[in-house]
Design a protein around this motif. Structure first.
Motif, mmCIF file in Angstrom:
data_model
loop_
_atom_site.group_PDB
_atom_site.id
_atom_site.type_symbol
_atom_site.label_atom_id
_atom_site.label_comp_id
_atom_site.label_asym_id
_atom_site.label_seq_id
_atom_site.Cartn_x
_atom_site.Cartn_y
_atom_site.Cartn_z
ATOM 1 N N GLY A 1 -57.036 -37.026 -12.237
ATOM 2 C CA GLY A 1 -56.781 -35.821 -11.562
ATOM 3 C C GLY A 1 -56.146 -34.709 -12.220
ATOM 4 O O GLY A 1 -55.452 -33.515 -11.608
ATOM 5 N N THR A 2 -56.539 -34.696 -13.474
ATOM 6 C CA THR A 2 -55.956 -33.370 -14.628
ATOM 7 C C THR A 2 -57.094 -32.765 -15.236
ATOM 8 O O THR A 2 -56.975 -32.383 -16.175
ATOM 9 N N VAL A 3 -58.179 -32.612 -14.512
ATOM 10 C CA VAL A 3 -59.512 -32.235 -15.157
ATOM 11 C C VAL A 3 -59.039 -30.821 -15.889
ATOM 12 O O VAL A 3 -59.437 -30.819 -17.025
ATOM 13 N N LYS A 4 -58.599 -30.013 -15.270
ATOM 14 C CA LYS A 4 -58.260 -28.483 -15.789
ATOM 15 C C LYS A 4 -57.593 -28.482 -17.057
ATOM 16 O O LYS A 4 -58.048 -27.972 -18.086
ATOM 17 N N ALA B 1 -53.434 -32.736 -8.048
ATOM 18 C CA ALA B 1 -52.841 -32.524 -9.182
ATOM 19 C C ALA B 1 -51.999 -31.252 -9.209
ATOM 20 O O ALA B 1 -50.730 -31.049 -9.719
ATOM 21 N N GLU B 2 -52.416 -30.227 -8.800
ATOM 22 C CA GLU B 2 -51.884 -28.947 -8.800
ATOM 23 C C GLU B 2 -50.275 -28.967 -7.686
ATOM 24 O O GLU B 2 -49.476 -28.406 -8.017
ATOM 25 N N ALA B 3 -50.617 -29.772 -6.689
ATOM 26 C CA ALA B 3 -49.374 -29.780 -5.800
ATOM 27 C C ALA B 3 -48.322 -30.624 -6.277
ATOM 28 O O ALA B 3 -47.114 -30.127 -6.424
ATOM 29 N N ALA B 4 -48.765 -31.380 -6.959
ATOM 30 C CA ALA B 4 -47.683 -32.625 -7.739
ATOM 31 C C ALA B 4 -46.948 -31.620 -8.901
ATOM 32 O O ALA B 4 -45.734 -31.839 -9.172
ATOM 33 N N GLU B 5 -47.608 -30.934 -9.658
ATOM 34 C CA GLU B 5 -47.351 -29.968 -10.806
ATOM 35 C C GLU B 5 -46.115 -29.115 -10.040
ATOM 36 O O GLU B 5 -45.225 -28.736 -10.687
ATOM 37 N N ALA B 6 -46.699 -28.348 -9.023
ATOM 38 C CA ALA B 6 -45.914 -27.548 -8.271
ATOM 39 C C ALA B 6 -44.598 -28.074 -7.982
ATOM 40 O O ALA B 6 -43.347 -27.653 -7.946
ATOM 41 N N ARG B 7 -44.604 -29.166 -7.404
ATOM 42 C CA ARG B 7 -43.409 -30.036 -6.847
ATOM 43 C C ARG B 7 -42.523 -30.383 -8.079
ATOM 44 O O ARG B 7 -41.279 -30.091 -8.034
ATOM 45 N N GLU B 8 -43.034 -30.790 -9.128
ATOM 46 C CA GLU B 8 -42.343 -31.016 -10.362
ATOM 47 C C GLU B 8 -41.721 -29.826 -10.989
ATOM 48 O O GLU B 8 -40.569 -29.861 -11.428
ATOM 49 N N GLU C 1 -68.340 -32.484 -5.779
ATOM 50 C CA GLU C 1 -67.586 -31.205 -5.878
ATOM 51 C C GLU C 1 -66.188 -31.370 -5.098
ATOM 52 O O GLU C 1 -65.140 -30.886 -5.384
ATOM 53 N N ARG C 2 -66.355 -32.079 -3.880
ATOM 54 C CA ARG C 2 -65.339 -32.152 -2.792
ATOM 55 C C ARG C 2 -64.221 -33.083 -3.555
ATOM 56 O O ARG C 2 -63.054 -32.614 -3.228
ATOM 57 N N ASP C 3 -64.716 -34.223 -4.167
ATOM 58 C CA ASP C 3 -63.850 -35.117 -4.800
ATOM 59 C C ASP C 3 -63.022 -34.366 -6.048
ATOM 60 O O ASP C 3 -61.761 -34.601 -6.198
ATOM 61 N N SER C 4 -64.008 -33.441 -6.642
ATOM 62 C CA SER C 4 -63.030 -32.797 -7.745
ATOM 63 C C SER C 4 -62.268 -31.882 -7.360
ATOM 64 O O SER C 4 -60.945 -31.800 -7.624
ATOM 65 N N LEU C 5 -62.538 -31.188 -6.318
ATOM 66 C CA LEU C 5 -61.621 -30.242 -5.504
ATOM 67 C C LEU C 5 -60.504 -30.676 -5.172
ATOM 68 O O LEU C 5 -59.139 -30.213 -5.285
ATOM 69 N N LYS C 6 -60.358 -32.040 -4.489
ATOM 70 C CA LYS C 6 -59.047 -32.713 -3.954
ATOM 71 C C LYS C 6 -58.337 -33.335 -4.880
ATOM 72 O O LYS C 6 -57.086 -33.090 -4.900
ATOM 73 N N LYS C 7 -58.993 -33.617 -6.089
ATOM 74 C CA LYS C 7 -58.230 -33.996 -7.223
ATOM 75 C C LYS C 7 -57.431 -33.043 -7.773
ATOM 76 O O LYS C 7 -56.332 -33.178 -8.402
ATOM 77 N N GLN C 8 -58.077 -31.952 -8.100
ATOM 78 C CA GLN C 8 -57.590 -30.640 -8.569
ATOM 79 C C GLN C 8 -56.208 -30.375 -7.681
ATOM 80 O O GLN C 8 -55.152 -29.844 -8.277
ATOM 81 N N ALA C 9 -56.472 -30.332 -6.424
ATOM 82 C CA ALA C 9 -55.513 -29.728 -5.567
ATOM 83 C C ALA C 9 -54.245 -30.563 -5.457
ATOM 84 O O ALA C 9 -53.074 -30.154 -5.539
#
Length: 202
Positions: A38-41, A90-97, A80-88
């Motif tokens: 979930g951390t491709v970027k 991961a970003e949400a988890a990072e924002a919470r942290e 593409e959908r799966d990649s966007l979901k995983k990225q979103a």
């Protein structure tokens, strides 16, 4: 006989060669499989910094186009959908942290143990991703004093440094760990009260 003797040295280096496998410093998978995490970027950024040649091979336009060309249109859309979901996610988890870190308080407390004997207790650093034992060791070296991690009645842990060092530790934390907002660091005093004298100002 001489031919077989000459052939042996040629095959020897092939046997002694070891395959060097690179593992991602973010998700710990081989870079070719980072897309399944979930951390491709972040993985891509790490690879670009640490192994630019491998990054160019995996993330070049030609490589991505070649990968997509092997998938059907439906499979491409799903990927593409799966990649966007995983990225979103991961970003949400990072924002919470990050939000948790930004609101976490670090308390530097001066505690009077006996007459003119003080210790300085530091709590809340673990919420900012710091390892307490490592920080305690650094504080001990910095101020040439005893420093250890102890448990507190509430169930957590704090660093106890020998001596009245509240201001010095405040300056050291803000200078060493700039990602901790200064507004989140509070200095308090836990002083033993001996009774107030009468005759104060009215």
């Amino acid at each position: 006989m001489s031919e077989s003797a000459n052939a042996a040295p040629e095959s020897a280096p092939v046997e002694s060669q070891a395959r060097h496998v690179v593992y991602c410093g973010v998700c710990t998978l081989p870079p070719e499989y980072c897309e399944f995490g979930g951390t491709v970027k972040k993985c891509e950024e790490w690879l670009k910094t640490n192994h630019p040649d491998m990054h160019a091979r995996i993330y070049s336009e030609e490589a991505l186009a070649a990968t997509l060309s092997t998938l059907s249109v439906d499979a491409q859309k799903r990927a593409e959908r799966d990649s966007l979901k995983k990225q979103a996610k991961a970003e949400a988890a990072e924002a919470r942290e990050q939000e948790k870190k930004m609101s976490a308080k670090v308390l530097i407390k001066r505690v009077e143990r006996s007459k003119r004997k003080y210790v300085t207790a530091v709590s809340g650093l673990e919420a900012h991703g710091l390892e307490l034992k490592k920080v305690a060791k650094e504080l001990g070296k910095k101020f040439a004093t005893g420093s250890s991690v102890t448990k507190v009645p509430s169930g957590g842990e704090e660093i106890v440094v020998q001596g009245d060092l509240s201001d010095e530790i405040y300056d050291w934390i803000t200078g060493t760990y700039g990602d901790i907002p200064e507004d989140n660091i509070d200095c308090i005093e836990d002083k033993k009260k001996k009774g107030s004298g009468a005759g104060g100002p009215a």
